[in-house]
Design an enzyme around this catalytic site. Structure first.
Site, PDB file in Angstrom:
ATOM      1  N   ASP A   1      49.945  47.884  82.704  1.00  0.00           N
ATOM      2  CA  ASP A   1      49.188  46.647  82.923  1.00  0.00           C
ATOM      3  C   ASP A   1      47.801  46.927  83.475  1.00  0.00           C
ATOM      4  O   ASP A   1      46.883  46.133  83.280  1.00  0.00           O
ATOM      5  CB  ASP A   1      49.962  45.715  83.852  1.00  0.00           C
ATOM      6  CG  ASP A   1      51.136  45.112  83.112  1.00  0.00           C
ATOM      7  OD1 ASP A   1      52.202  45.752  83.064  1.00  0.00           O
ATOM      8  OD2 ASP A   1      50.967  44.026  82.522  1.00  0.00           O
TER       9      ASP A   1
ATOM     10  N   ARG B   1      47.238  35.246  85.976  1.00  0.00           N
ATOM     11  CA  ARG B   1      48.018  36.422  86.381  1.00  0.00           C
ATOM     12  C   ARG B   1      47.039  37.503  86.836  1.00  0.00           C
ATOM     13  O   ARG B   1      46.067  37.787  86.127  1.00  0.00           O
ATOM     14  CB  ARG B   1      48.888  36.952  85.227  1.00  0.00           C
ATOM     15  CG  ARG B   1      49.990  35.997  84.810  1.00  0.00           C
ATOM     16  CD  ARG B   1      51.006  36.669  83.892  1.00  0.00           C
ATOM     17  NE  ARG B   1      51.912  37.525  84.621  1.00  0.00           N
ATOM     18  CZ  ARG B   1      52.782  38.359  84.040  1.00  0.00           C
ATOM     19  NH1 ARG B   1      52.817  38.457  82.721  1.00  0.00           N
ATOM     20  NH2 ARG B   1      53.598  39.101  84.758  1.00  0.00           N
TER      21      ARG B   1
HETATM   22  O1  MRU Z   1      55.431  40.563  83.298  1.00  0.00           O
HETATM   23  P1  MRU Z   1      55.246  41.077  81.905  1.00  0.00           P
HETATM   24  O2  MRU Z   1      56.420  40.865  81.026  1.00  0.00           O
HETATM   25  O3  MRU Z   1      53.948  40.587  81.306  1.00  0.00           O
HETATM   26  O4  MRU Z   1      55.083  42.644  82.107  1.00  0.00           O
HETATM   27  C1  MRU Z   1      54.826  43.432  80.989  1.00  0.00           C
HETATM   28  C2  MRU Z   1      54.775  44.863  81.258  1.00  0.00           C
HETATM   29  O5  MRU Z   1      54.887  45.318  82.368  1.00  0.00           O
HETATM   30  C3  MRU Z   1      54.476  45.753  80.082  1.00  0.00           C
HETATM   31  O6  MRU Z   1      55.103  46.993  80.219  1.00  0.00           O
HETATM   32  C4  MRU Z   1      52.967  45.960  79.990  1.00  0.00           C
HETATM   33  O7  MRU Z   1      52.291  44.757  80.029  1.00  0.00           O
HETATM   34  C5  MRU Z   1      52.589  46.710  78.776  1.00  0.00           C
HETATM   35  S1  MRU Z   1      52.752  45.763  77.314  1.00  0.00           S
HETATM   36  C6  MRU Z   1      52.246  46.713  76.025  1.00  0.00           C
END
Ligand code: MRU
Length: 351
Positions: free
Chosen positions: A242, A94
């Protein structure tokens, strides 16, 4: 041990595998998977069986440590080559959440600091390092929760997007941490959870975690956030992150920037909560953040009994968007709350 799911990612007993709770099945099934092969680990991260930036980092650390244990019998040079190759492979699962490469780099650096060690010693050190990342995250989430809670008062309504709770981290979470902590302390807080299309992390995970903890949570469709804000029910928005660029531009789940724009319209403070490991000072602005594009089928048919769009219709499915720094009232880290201008306040965290 807190009652929140803090062990949803951990090393297997023999240290050669990683055990994860499959988040794609929640809230209907609680199924733990044991990952042994690099391809299974890659798939688990890419398919969001484990997700949320800090949890991805914790998981990737454990994965590399487990793969190193499996290869402890290799000759030293070959062992180190394998470590680099596997870290690159896992790191490509990712692109947006910086915690993934941050954790893998941390393990590689640990190995790099042991130039004369043999593979078994390095493999053991990597297991130790991966455990340390996990343990530190627990303390970091607690500190973020304490700092975030200073932004709230009894009776407040908070809107959140996606899932930044214990499942996305280790314990307490980031954006949900202050809400869980405030609830534990007897505060009355009302949370509005955006369902978070298309993968419904808000409905499946945030609503689940808060409801299980007894927090007053109301699930809304993403398009209802404006209405809820207009009604005067939201005193603050709390979201995770992220990747935070050096100027404070923040990548988070798709739809987050829309929430921030709405919050500005209604005069509601919008806060980003995350560990310093999510801050990427090597990335000058949000324009340089790579945004993951995902399978259009997630929009057309996933989670529906039957497809909700014509087969083959063009879809655009970015997993994240970037919220401009000027829309963010504060970035809450384990070291405290950064305020604009972020170029200065974020850099100060690392001095
Ligand atoms: O695609 P995901 O479910 O991994 O996306 C997660 C998010 O966008 C969260 O808000 C982010 O990773 C923060 S987690 C503490």
């Amino acid at each position: 041990m807190s009652r929140y799911l803090s062990d949803h990612v951990h090393l297997g007993d023999d240290l050669t595998s990683v055990v994860i709770l499959d988040q794609t099945l929640l809230p209907n099934r609680t199924l733990y998977l044991t990952l042994r092969e690099p391809e299974e680990m890659f798939e688990a991260i890419q398919a969001l069986r484990v997700r949320g930036a800090p949890a991805i980092g914790i998981c990737a650390g454990y994965c590399l440590a487990a793969l190193a244990q499996q290869r402890r019998g290799l000759p030293p040079a070959r062992f180190r080559q394998e470590l680099s190759r596997l870290a690159r492979y896992l790191g490509s699962s990712r692109p947006t959440a910086v915690n993934l490469s941050w954790a893998l780099d941390r393990l590689l650096e640990r190995a790099g600091r042991m130039p004369d060690a043999d593979p078994p010693a390095i493999a053991d050190a990597l297991a130790e390092e991966a455990l340390a990342i996990h343990q530190e995250d627990i303390a970091i989430c607690r500190a973020i929760s304490e700092h975030g809670l200073t932004l709230l008062k009894n009776g407040d309504g908070v809107l959140t997007h996606c899932n930044a709770g214990p499942l996305a981290t280790s314990r307490y979470g980031t954006a949900l941490g202050p809400l869980l902590l405030g609830h534990e302390r007897g505060m009355s807080l009302r949370v509005f959870a955006d369902e978070t299309r298309p993968l419904l992390q808000g409905a499946r995970l945030t609503a689940y975690e808060l409801h299980e903890a007894g927090v007053d949570v109301t699930l809304i469709c993403d398009g209802m956030a404006s209405m809820v804000m207009k009604n005067g029910w939201v005193d603050a928005c709390f979201v995770g992150c992220d990747r935070v660029a050096a100027n404070g531009d923040t990548a988070n789940k798709i739809g987050t920037s829309g929430v921030a724009i709405l919050a500005k319209h209604y005069g509601i403070p919008f806060y980003v909560l995350g560990p310093t490991s999510t801050i990427d000072l090597s990335c000058p602005t949000g324009d340089e953040i790579e945004i993951e594009l995902r399978d259009p089928e997630e929009i057309r048919s996933k989670f529906y009994v039957q497809p909700m769009a014509p087969a083959g219709v063009e879809c655009y499915n970015p997993a994240f968007d970037v919220t401009a720094n000027e829309l963010i009232a504060g970035i809450v880290t384990e070291k405290g709350i950064c305020r604009p201008p972020y170029a200065q306040s974020l850099a100060a965290l690392f001095r």
